[in-house]
Design an enzyme around this catalytic site. Structure first.
Site: not given
Ligand code: 13P
Length: 289
Positions: A82-83, A181, A208, A211, A231-233
């Site tokens: 990612d990124h 976030g 992106h 969340s 989805v990360a946060t």
């Molecule tokens: P969130 O942390 O808002 O879920 O975003 C995840 C994301 O886009 C990772 O690249």
């Protein structure tokens, strides 16, 4: 089966009108949880790690763990970086076994973004690795990338078409109003913009900031043309809260094999819910046919 490139998964998702969940993981248990979610729902899966996690665990550890998961699994799985704005880290991950990478030069000018993306596409094409790039600038905080509201910028549909043409990139993350976030209010998503971009660009599009987007808005994003949802946060919060709860109940607990169990279960449940919103249940068969 072995890890696959995310390109055919996402192309199939785009033509099938659904989305594939791409989940950021930071520990072995998180990785296992999202794989179990995919297996249980027969969804194709993209496991992701940020550059911070690559530095924390080592790209080889992550790639080997994802490979074992994939070999034991009946659903197609891709491993995505990612990124990342550093060409060397991207190459390190590809060498370790990542099957998909993101070159994020969205903070640069259009021309520099094109040049940097092209360089990664050329290297990745030689071994069939997917490349994702970003246009516009997604706001919020992801790892150590911080974009405040003032600098967030929506992607222009004509720029997207030109960018894809010039770079040959395989998947595109256009900024369309979501943010990394947790949202303070409801996200302000420009659905028309997604549709316009999807009408000008035939490659899969990436959403992106997955969340906290309300269900109805995720569905509209997918209907408008998004094929991958990051989805990360939210997953990190669910996982950590479950561990906190164990320690609240039993401050003496000291066995990770015990306190990780409810965390894994909570994360698996949250990932399944995202897969449901994506419409990916049962779609593993699309790719296996
Ligand atoms: P969130 O942390 O808002 O879920 O975003 C995840 C994301 O886009 C990772 O690249």
């Amino acid at each position: 089966m072995t890890l696959v490139s995310s390109t055919p998964l996402l192309q199939t998702a785009r033509s099938g009108g659904y989305c594939i969940g791409a989940f950021n993981v930071h520990t072995l248990e998180m990785l296992q949880a999202v794989v179990e979610a995919a297996e249980e729902t027969q969804s194709p899966l993209i496991i992701q790690s940020t550059v911070g996690t690559v530095k924390h665990l080592g790209p080889d550890y992550i790639a080997k763990a994802a490979l074992v998961a994939s070999e034991r699994s009946s659903v197609p799985i891709a491993l995505h970086l990612d990124h990342c704005s550093d060409f060397n880290v991207i190459m390190q991950c590809i060498r370790a076994g990542y099957t998909s990478v993101m070159i994020d030069a969205s903070h640069e000018t259009f021309d520099v973004n094109v040049a940097k993306t092209k360089q990664v596409v050329e290297a990745a094409n030689a071994i069939g690795v997917n490349v994702e790039a970003e246009l516009g600038r997604v706001g919020g905080v992801e790892d150590d990338i911080i974009v405040d509201d003032e600098h967030a910028l929506l992607a222009d549909p004509d720029d997207c078409a030109r960018f894809v043409e010039l770079t040959g990139v395989h998947t595109l993350a256009p900024a369309i109003g979501t943010a990394h976030g947790i949202y303070k209010g409801e996200p302000n998503i420009d659905f028309d913009r997604i549709q316009k971009i999807a009408s000008k660009v035939s490659i899969p599009l990436v959403l992106h900031g997955g969340s906290g987007i309300p269900e109805e808005q995720v569905r509209r994003c997918v209907a408008a043309g998004m094929s991958k949802m990051n989805v990360a946060t939210e997953l990190r919060i669910v996982f950590s809260n479950a561990i906190k709860e164990v320690f609240n109940q039993n401050p003496e607990e000291n066995d990770p094999r015990k306190y990780m169990v409810p965390a894994k279960e909570a994360l698996k449940k949250a990932a399944i819910e995202k897969m449901r919103l994506c419409g990916s249940f049962g779609k593993a068969r699309d790719y296996l046919q």
